[in-house]
Design a protein around this motif. Structure first.
Motif, PDB file in Angstrom:
ATOM      1  N   GLN A  74      -8.966  34.081   1.352  1.00 54.19           N
ATOM      2  CA  GLN A  74      -7.623  34.296   1.898  1.00 54.19           C
ATOM      3  C   GLN A  74      -6.560  33.962   0.853  1.00 54.19           C
ATOM      4  O   GLN A  74      -5.571  34.704   0.705  1.00 54.19           O
ATOM      5  CB  GLN A  74      -7.433  33.423   3.131  1.00 54.19           C
ATOM      6  CG  GLN A  74      -6.091  33.625   3.822  1.00 54.19           C
ATOM      7  CD  GLN A  74      -5.872  32.649   4.971  1.00 54.19           C
ATOM      8  OE1 GLN A  74      -6.349  31.518   4.930  1.00 54.19           O
ATOM      9  NE2 GLN A  74      -5.176  33.093   5.996  1.00 54.19           N
ATOM     10  N   GLN A  78      -3.718  36.450  -0.861  1.00 55.39           N
ATOM     11  CA  GLN A  78      -2.290  36.141  -0.854  1.00 55.39           C
ATOM     12  C   GLN A  78      -1.712  36.170  -2.256  1.00 55.39           C
ATOM     13  O   GLN A  78      -0.603  36.679  -2.470  1.00 55.39           O
ATOM     14  CB  GLN A  78      -2.074  34.765  -0.216  1.00 55.39           C
ATOM     15  CG  GLN A  78      -2.374  34.733   1.279  1.00 55.39           C
ATOM     16  CD  GLN A  78      -2.396  33.321   1.841  1.00 55.39           C
ATOM     17  OE1 GLN A  78      -2.470  32.338   1.105  1.00 55.39           O
ATOM     18  NE2 GLN A  78      -2.351  33.212   3.159  1.00 55.39           N
ATOM     19  N   SER A 123      -1.211  39.682  -3.384  1.00 59.86           N
ATOM     20  CA  SER A 123      -0.153  40.400  -2.668  1.00 59.86           C
ATOM     21  C   SER A 123       1.242  39.980  -3.105  1.00 59.86           C
ATOM     22  O   SER A 123       2.229  40.574  -2.658  1.00 59.86           O
ATOM     23  CB  SER A 123      -0.293  40.174  -1.157  1.00 59.86           C
ATOM     24  OG  SER A 123      -1.547  40.616  -0.684  1.00 59.86           O
ATOM     25  N   GLN A 157      -0.036  45.087   0.515  1.00 60.51           N
ATOM     26  CA  GLN A 157      -0.492  43.838   1.120  1.00 60.51           C
ATOM     27  C   GLN A 157      -2.020  43.838   1.102  1.00 60.51           C
ATOM     28  O   GLN A 157      -2.656  44.725   1.669  1.00 60.51           O
ATOM     29  CB  GLN A 157       0.012  43.718   2.564  1.00 60.51           C
ATOM     30  CG  GLN A 157      -0.479  42.487   3.309  1.00 60.51           C
ATOM     31  CD  GLN A 157       0.198  41.217   2.835  1.00 60.51           C
ATOM     32  OE1 GLN A 157       1.406  41.197   2.616  1.00 60.51           O
ATOM     33  NE2 GLN A 157      -0.568  40.140   2.686  1.00 60.51           N
ATOM     34  N   CYS A 162      -5.492  41.837   2.102  1.00 62.39           N
ATOM     35  CA  CYS A 162      -5.936  40.854   3.095  1.00 62.39           C
ATOM     36  C   CYS A 162      -7.452  40.713   3.072  1.00 62.39           C
ATOM     37  O   CYS A 162      -8.172  41.710   2.923  1.00 62.39           O
ATOM     38  CB  CYS A 162      -5.504  41.279   4.499  1.00 62.39           C
ATOM     39  SG  CYS A 162      -3.723  41.364   4.733  1.00 62.39           S
ATOM     40  N   TYR A 163      -7.915  39.496   3.213  1.00 66.12           N
ATOM     41  CA  TYR A 163      -9.347  39.239   3.378  1.00 66.12           C
ATOM     42  C   TYR A 163      -9.756  39.720   4.760  1.00 66.12           C
ATOM     43  O   TYR A 163      -9.024  39.521   5.736  1.00 66.12           O
ATOM     44  CB  TYR A 163      -9.622  37.752   3.201  1.00 66.12           C
ATOM     45  CG  TYR A 163     -11.005  37.320   3.602  1.00 66.12           C
ATOM     46  CD1 TYR A 163     -12.136  37.991   3.126  1.00 66.12           C
ATOM     47  CD2 TYR A 163     -11.206  36.241   4.454  1.00 66.12           C
ATOM     48  CE1 TYR A 163     -13.409  37.599   3.497  1.00 66.12           C
ATOM     49  CE2 TYR A 163     -12.466  35.828   4.822  1.00 66.12           C
ATOM     50  CZ  TYR A 163     -13.572  36.512   4.346  1.00 66.12           C
ATOM     51  OH  TYR A 163     -14.822  36.119   4.720  1.00 66.12           O
ATOM     52  N   ASP A 201      -3.229  36.644  11.461  1.00 70.78           N
ATOM     53  CA  ASP A 201      -2.090  36.752  10.549  1.00 70.78           C
ATOM     54  C   ASP A 201      -1.378  38.093  10.765  1.00 70.78           C
ATOM     55  O   ASP A 201      -1.977  39.156  10.550  1.00 70.78           O
ATOM     56  CB  ASP A 201      -2.574  36.643   9.108  1.00 70.78           C
ATOM     57  CG  ASP A 201      -1.433  36.592   8.111  1.00 70.78           C
ATOM     58  OD1 ASP A 201      -0.266  36.786   8.518  1.00 70.78           O
ATOM     59  OD2 ASP A 201      -1.703  36.358   6.918  1.00 70.78           O
ATOM     60  N   CYS A 206      -1.379  40.879   8.128  1.00 74.67           N
ATOM     61  CA  CYS A 206      -2.605  41.631   7.874  1.00 74.67           C
ATOM     62  C   CYS A 206      -2.955  42.590   9.007  1.00 74.67           C
ATOM     63  O   CYS A 206      -4.075  43.099   9.063  1.00 74.67           O
ATOM     64  CB  CYS A 206      -3.760  40.661   7.630  1.00 74.67           C
ATOM     65  SG  CYS A 206      -3.612  39.781   6.049  1.00 74.67           S
TER      66      CYS A 206
END
Length: 472
Positions: A125, A129, A132, A168, A170-171, A199, A202
């Protein structure tokens, strides 16, 4: 199994011979796993199975891994050391994967197993971030792309969505989901997993309406399950802030007639309850923006808990289904039964009939209308020479983001109205209380604190002061 080694730096040169001047075969990135084939001078001869290429790497740029059960505790100690270090996510992936391979079945299902999955998921995560973030240099972008690729070799997956003018990343949250399914996981680990899986940044913008609504319902349920006593103050606050935000969105969708519409008030009550459980003393500076956003979202949908009332005399508001699906038409009527409407307007937003208010002079009325989750506008109706006219007051003169504009009171005389606004949009946040001229809607006085405005002290409506979460 052949001996393995973990690359511990970025942009490591894989050379054709054990010397600095040798040709570079490839560049390796932190977290990549290679097989050791031998040693020469200050170099280790390795084989990269992913690239199907061999070469030499400086011994100082890798660490040998022992994957047998006897070394599981050593691997765990290193993982605990690097798990929260920004820029060391690749090491977290490598040592976490090594421990999972060395551990026994009993260890995998133990609290230590949950700790390792939580650490690897947290690293994934954090890497997403970092990738991004805006304003990254070209070299930083290259390093992050290399680390994301290295993470993929361990089965760690990432999704990407366009958000405005940036991407963006995201995991996908697979390991967080596994943590939630583990009986040995602690309450703190479950709370972190729930926050990661819900989140809003995401959420796939390509989701259909029904899919988005279902995701919000699922997120609300997941956060409620993670709400456990004994959480650290910062984590507890973050969980309550997220609960408040998600339940406010659920309240809005239910009010629009989504499945479960009869329970919109319940959702709004849960949002208010979650917001009330946030301890301001336990909020770090980095979470102040999250708190403000949650307040705006909750305030936008709080009217779901206020029952609508019909005035016995004077101006009355009536609603009816519009010609288009999801549309509500609003009409203003005088006191006579069966009289023609004085004004009519249709909207696809949620019309909060309980907010309808008329000033003492009967020359102005206000109504709250919410076109989207987290964004509530104030409709001001004014009686003029040609009849009744509508003016829409948005939370801010920006593209819709998060915010509300709401009636705070009427000033006797029929010439002024009190309005509270708070919004975040186009990268700006503002909160202000205004005394507006009813004729022009221009602010005569405004402040970020209503206590410095005499009109607010004397004429704010008791129900606004009691129900709004604007005052905090």
């Amino acid at each position: 199994m052949p001996p393995q080694a973990l690359i511990v730096q970025d942009a490591v040169a894989l050379r054709a011979a054990p010397r600095e001047a040798a040709a570079q075969q490839a560049r390796l990135w932190q977290g990549e796993l290679v097989e050791i084939r031998g040693e020469r001078l200050e170099y280790v001869q390795v084989w990269d199975h992913q690239r199907e290429r061999g070469g030499y790497v400086r011994a100082s740029q890798l660490r040998r891994l022992s994957l047998d059960a006897a070394h599981a505790d050593e691997l765990l100690a290193v993982l605990r050391f690097v798990k929260d270090s920004a820029g060391s996510e690749g090491l977290g992936f490598g040592y976490g994967a090594a421990w999972l391979q060395a551990a026994s079945p009993a260890q995998l299902s133990s609290p230590v197993g949950a700790e390792v999955l939580d650490a690897v998921a947290g690293a994934a995560q954090r890497l997403a971030q970092r990738a991004s973030a805006a304003g990254l240099s070209r070299s930083a972008q290259e390093a992050l792309m290399g680390q994301l690729d290295a993470a993929g070799r361990y089965g760690i997956r990432f999704n990407s969505h366009e958000r405005g003018d940036r991407m963006q990343i995201c995991y996908d949250g697979e390991l967080f989901t596994r943590v939630l399914a583990m009986p040995a996981a602690s309450a703190e680990q479950r709370a972190r997993a729930a926050l990661a899986l819900t989140d809003p940044a995401c959420e796939d913008p390509a989701l259909g309406v029904l899919q988005r609504i279902q995701r919000q319902e699922d997120s609300a349920s997941l956060l409620d399950q993670a709400d456990a006593p004994g959480l650290p103050p910062v984590l507890k606050n973050r969980l309550q802030i997220r609960r408040a935000s998600v339940w406010s969105a659920v309240a809005f969708e239910r009010s629009r007639g989504a499945p479960g519409a009869a329970h919109a008030a319940t959702a709004a009550e849960r949002a208010l309850e979650a917001l009330a459980r946030v301890d301001p003393q336990g909020l770090p500076d980095t979470d102040a923006g999250l708190m403000n956003d949650a307040v705006m979202r909750v305030n936008a949908s709080r009217l779901a808990v206020v029952p609508a009332s019909v005035p016995s005399k004077g101006l009355q508001l009536r609603t009816s289904p519009g010609a288009q699906a999801g549309q509500t038409c609003v009409s203003l009527h005088g006191g006579a039964v069966g009289s023609a409407p004085l004004w009519t307007q249709c909207s696809h937003g949620v019309v909060w009939s309980a907010s309808f208010s008329v000033n003492r002079e009967g020359n102005a009325a206000a109504l709250a209308v919410q076109p989207m989750a987290g964004w509530r506008e104030l409709w001001l109706l004014r009686k003029q020479a040609g009849g009744w006219t509508l003016s829409v007051l948005p939370p801010a003169p920006t593209l819709p983001g998060i915010g509300y504009a709401e009636l705070a009171g009427w000033v006797p005389g029929g010439r002024q109205v009190l309005v509270a606004r708070e919004a975040r949009g186009e990268g700006r946040y503002q909160r202000r209380y205004e005394v507006l001229d009813l004729a022009t809607l221009a602010p005569q006085r405004q402040a970020s604190d209503p206590s410095v405005l005499g009109a607010f002290q004397r004429w704010q409506m008791p129900q606004w002061k009691q129900q709004s979460v604007s005052l905090r």
